[in-house]
Motif scaffolding. Structure first.
Motif, PDB file in Angstrom:
ATOM      1  N   ASP A   1      24.383  71.215  48.881  1.00  0.00           N
ATOM      2  CA  ASP A   1      24.182  70.918  47.625  1.00  0.00           C
ATOM      3  C   ASP A   1      23.610  71.928  46.555  1.00  0.00           C
ATOM      4  O   ASP A   1      24.602  71.945  44.957  1.00  0.00           O
ATOM      5  CB  ASP A   1      22.377  70.187  47.315  1.00  0.00           C
ATOM      6  N   ALA A   2      23.428  73.298  47.468  1.00  0.00           N
ATOM      7  CA  ALA A   2      22.883  74.591  46.866  1.00  0.00           C
ATOM      8  C   ALA A   2      24.413  75.096  46.503  1.00  0.00           C
ATOM      9  O   ALA A   2      24.692  75.442  45.106  1.00  0.00           O
ATOM     10  CB  ALA A   2      22.014  74.989  47.392  1.00  0.00           C
ATOM     11  N   VAL A   3      25.151  74.381  47.779  1.00  0.00           N
ATOM     12  CA  VAL A   3      26.209  74.964  46.949  1.00  0.00           C
ATOM     13  C   VAL A   3      27.199  74.848  45.640  1.00  0.00           C
ATOM     14  O   VAL A   3      27.983  75.585  45.044  1.00  0.00           O
ATOM     15  CB  VAL A   3      27.094  75.510  48.056  1.00  0.00           C
ATOM     16  N   ALA A   4      27.359  73.281  46.007  1.00  0.00           N
ATOM     17  CA  ALA A   4      27.830  72.510  44.977  1.00  0.00           C
ATOM     18  C   ALA A   4      27.386  73.019  43.714  1.00  0.00           C
ATOM     19  O   ALA A   4      27.779  73.119  42.310  1.00  0.00           O
ATOM     20  CB  ALA A   4      27.605  71.462  44.750  1.00  0.00           C
ATOM     21  N   GLN A   5      25.862  72.868  43.296  1.00  0.00           N
ATOM     22  CA  GLN A   5      25.367  73.647  42.112  1.00  0.00           C
ATOM     23  C   GLN A   5      26.078  75.075  41.896  1.00  0.00           C
ATOM     24  O   GLN A   5      26.321  74.724  40.660  1.00  0.00           O
ATOM     25  CB  GLN A   5      23.383  73.644  42.556  1.00  0.00           C
ATOM     26  N   LYS A   6      25.840  75.238  42.886  1.00  0.00           N
ATOM     27  CA  LYS A   6      26.739  76.818  42.534  1.00  0.00           C
ATOM     28  C   LYS A   6      27.568  77.219  41.213  1.00  0.00           C
ATOM     29  O   LYS A   6      28.336  78.362  40.669  1.00  0.00           O
ATOM     30  CB  LYS A   6      26.351  77.747  43.646  1.00  0.00           C
ATOM     31  N   HIS A   7      28.509  75.928  42.138  1.00  0.00           N
ATOM     32  CA  HIS A   7      29.992  75.681  41.755  1.00  0.00           C
ATOM     33  C   HIS A   7      29.955  75.473  40.776  1.00  0.00           C
ATOM     34  O   HIS A   7      31.469  74.550  40.298  1.00  0.00           O
ATOM     35  CB  HIS A   7      31.203  75.852  42.658  1.00  0.00           C
ATOM     36  N   GLY A   8      28.930  74.085  40.429  1.00  0.00           N
ATOM     37  CA  GLY A   8      29.374  73.266  39.416  1.00  0.00           C
ATOM     38  C   GLY A   8      30.224  71.870  40.019  1.00  0.00           C
ATOM     39  O   GLY A   8      30.935  71.424  38.687  1.00  0.00           O
ATOM     40  N   VAL A   9      29.853  71.456  41.086  1.00  0.00           N
ATOM     41  CA  VAL A   9      30.868  70.722  41.598  1.00  0.00           C
ATOM     42  C   VAL A   9      30.061  70.028  42.516  1.00  0.00           C
ATOM     43  O   VAL A   9      28.911  70.067  42.522  1.00  0.00           O
ATOM     44  CB  VAL A   9      31.966  70.876  42.562  1.00  0.00           C
ATOM     45  N   SER A  10      30.516  68.562  43.124  1.00  0.00           N
ATOM     46  CA  SER A  10      30.261  67.682  44.189  1.00  0.00           C
ATOM     47  C   SER A  10      28.983  68.169  44.658  1.00  0.00           C
ATOM     48  O   SER A  10      30.903  69.279  45.942  1.00  0.00           O
ATOM     49  CB  SER A  10      30.242  66.072  43.350  1.00  0.00           C
ATOM     50  N   ILE A  11      28.758  67.853  45.991  1.00  0.00           N
ATOM     51  CA  ILE A  11      28.549  67.987  47.390  1.00  0.00           C
ATOM     52  C   ILE A  11      30.109  66.963  48.279  1.00  0.00           C
ATOM     53  O   ILE A  11      30.378  68.135  49.143  1.00  0.00           O
ATOM     54  CB  ILE A  11      27.359  66.732  47.832  1.00  0.00           C
ATOM     55  N   ALA A  12      30.512  66.175  47.612  1.00  0.00           N
ATOM     56  CA  ALA A  12      31.689  65.610  48.386  1.00  0.00           C
ATOM     57  C   ALA A  12      33.018  66.573  47.446  1.00  0.00           C
ATOM     58  O   ALA A  12      33.943  66.647  49.024  1.00  0.00           O
ATOM     59  CB  ALA A  12      32.648  64.238  47.488  1.00  0.00           C
TER      60      ALA A  12
END
Length: 485
Positions: A252-263
């Motif tokens: 989730d932290a990585v996804a929010q950093k890049h503006g994408v989803s966990i999937a």
């Protein structure tokens, strides 16, 4: 955003993100009906986005029919690639059965030539899986198949197929942040031999998503879909819900950093692994669309910090046991039902048996050598089973070429089949004897292959150099087994 493509074979270029249609079978479960025309129409947004490659199978409900209707409606204006599978029952196979399977898929897909036909073998202890592949080779040479792929093959048996001259272009296997088995042995071997890995299960049936972030552990026996039932078993095998939640929080932290989803992060991680030609993302056609989200896979790049954080979270997970595909062949069965009951009714014995003298039971492979030389493939008396010297042959074919490890694996497969035919199993082996024609060159490859197959059993073992009958044979193995009471 342009979707990258990759050539699997001459005349077959696919999207690196494939749309999986296995959920059509789930949508038709328990007698439910699907509007096939509406489902076919729902394929078009994927194609318009550059996601023009679809993966299906003979047992994915009406998936082939849906894809065929789309192809027929758009043939003049739209090119799609339809990758399907043939998953026959274990046991003997004939050229007529293979032709029937190929023709059924061609009819459903409304095409003269299947783009890629992927083959699944339920057991390698029965050598007749190779018969099916040789017959598929004939179908490809006749122009009814563009290319042959495999599905759920482990490294050892991909090796057996390749070294025996089967022209394979792909192997479809489970691959995810939780199931990393493909990264160890399979991917390096496949890449070295021009075989692209197609990874499914990259989002674990939807568990790798915001929906499950911080959620309580689900009631595993009341899950909504077959995919969730299956991948719930992967999560529990990998250490359970608590460590899985740690992974989700990191993603989730990585996804929010890049503006994408966990999937999207989860699928991108798999796609970035060496040897992976493509990832397969499932779709519930006409029910939910993930075209925009899937297209975001190539809108960002995981950096070193991202990969380090993900690796730290993965370190808390337990490894999924075995090699790729073992979840369908050995316990614990990581399938929707936890066994093979919804896939198969039975496994026929690989070799025929008959009573012998003095209370013995004989297993016979049917070769001309057995009656000529007066021996059996294996003999059982009481709890003891003795298996004759076994080389890498099947019918008139020499298996494994000049690859000593491949020959060793095939010898052990035949031994396993002989044991099974007499009520035993490989785990019952108490002694193995290995004869190698060129010890200086091949001893280590043979020993390592023996170790892969017997490392959890540890029978007494002897390896010697011997002049084998036939220059093509690099190794011969015989075993003694005790099935106990």
């Amino acid at each position: 955003m342009s979707i990258p493509r990759i050539a699997l074979a001459p005349g077959l270029e696919i999207s690196r993100v494939l749309t999986g249609l296995w959920q059509i079978a789930d949508m038709e479960r328990d007698g439910r009906t699907l509007d096939l025309d509406a489902a076919a129409t729902a394929m078009h947004p994927y194609v318009e986005a550059g996601l023009s490659t679809f993966d299906m199978a003979d047992h994915y409900g009406s998936a082939e029919i849906v894809a065929g209707r789309y192809r027929a409606a758009r043939a003049a204006t739209t090119a799609v690639q339809c990758l399907t599978k043939w998953v026959p029952e274990p046991g003997p196979v004939t050229a007529e059965q293979v032709r029937t399977a190929v023709d059924r898929a061609r009819t459903r897909l409304q095409t003269d030539t299947i783009d890629l036909l992927q083959f699944h073998a339920w057991t390698f202890a029965d050598p007749r899986w190779l018969d099916a592949l040789w017959m598929l080779e004939a179908e490809r040479d006749a122009g009814r198949i563009t290319a042959i792929g495999l599905t759920n093959f482990d490294t050892a048996h991909l090796r057996v197929a390749i070294s025996s001259g089967i022209r394979v272009v792909s192997n479809q296997v489970s691959g995810s942040l939780v199931d990393t088995r493909f990264t160890t042995k399979l991917a390096p071997y496949a890449a070295a031999h021009g075989v692209g890995l197609l990874c499914y299960g990259t989002v674990l049936g939807g568990f790798l998503s915001e929906r499950w972030l911080g959620a309580p552990e689900p009631a595993w026996d009341t899950l909504e879909t077959w995919s969730q039932m299956k991948y719930g078993r992967f999560i529990r095998t990998a250490g359970g819900w608590a460590v899985f939640q740690q992974l989700l929080h990191t993603l989730d932290a990585v996804a929010q950093k890049h503006g994408v989803s966990i999937a999207t992060v989860a699928s991108r991680w798999v796609l970035d692994q060496p040897g992976v030609a493509g990832v397969i993302v499932g779709a519930r056609l006409s029910h939910s669309q993930h075209v925009s989200e899937t297209s975001r896979l190539f809108a960002f790049t995981l950096d070193d910090n991202d990969r380090a954080a993900i690796a730290a979270a993965q370190a808390a997970l337990l490894p999924i046991p075995g090699d790729c595909g073992d979840e369908y062949r050995t316990p614990p069965y990581l399938t929707a039902s936890g066994d093979l009951s919804h896939h198969l009714s039975s496994f026929p014995a690989p070799f025929s048996t008959r009573p012998g003298a003095d209370g013995r039971t004989l297993a016979l492979s049917g070769t001309v050598w057995e009656p000529m030389a007066g021996y059996s493939r294996a003999v059982r008396k009481g709890s003891r089973i003795q298996v004759s010297g076994t080389t890498a042959t099947h019918g008139s074919h020499a298996i494994g070429g000049d690859d000593a490890a491949a020959q060793t694996h095939f010898c052990i497969d035949k031994i396993s089949g002989a044991l099974q035919s007499l009520g035993g199993r490989l785990e019952d082996v108490v002694r193995s004897r290995v004869f190698v024609s060129n010890v200086d060159r091949d001893w280590e490859a043979v020993a390592r292959a023996h170790g892969e197959r017997f490392g959890h059993i540890l029978p007494a073992n002897t390896m010697v150099q011997a002049k084998l009958i036939g220059d093509e044979y690099l190794v011969e193995i015989e075993v003694d087994a005790d099935v106990g009471s």
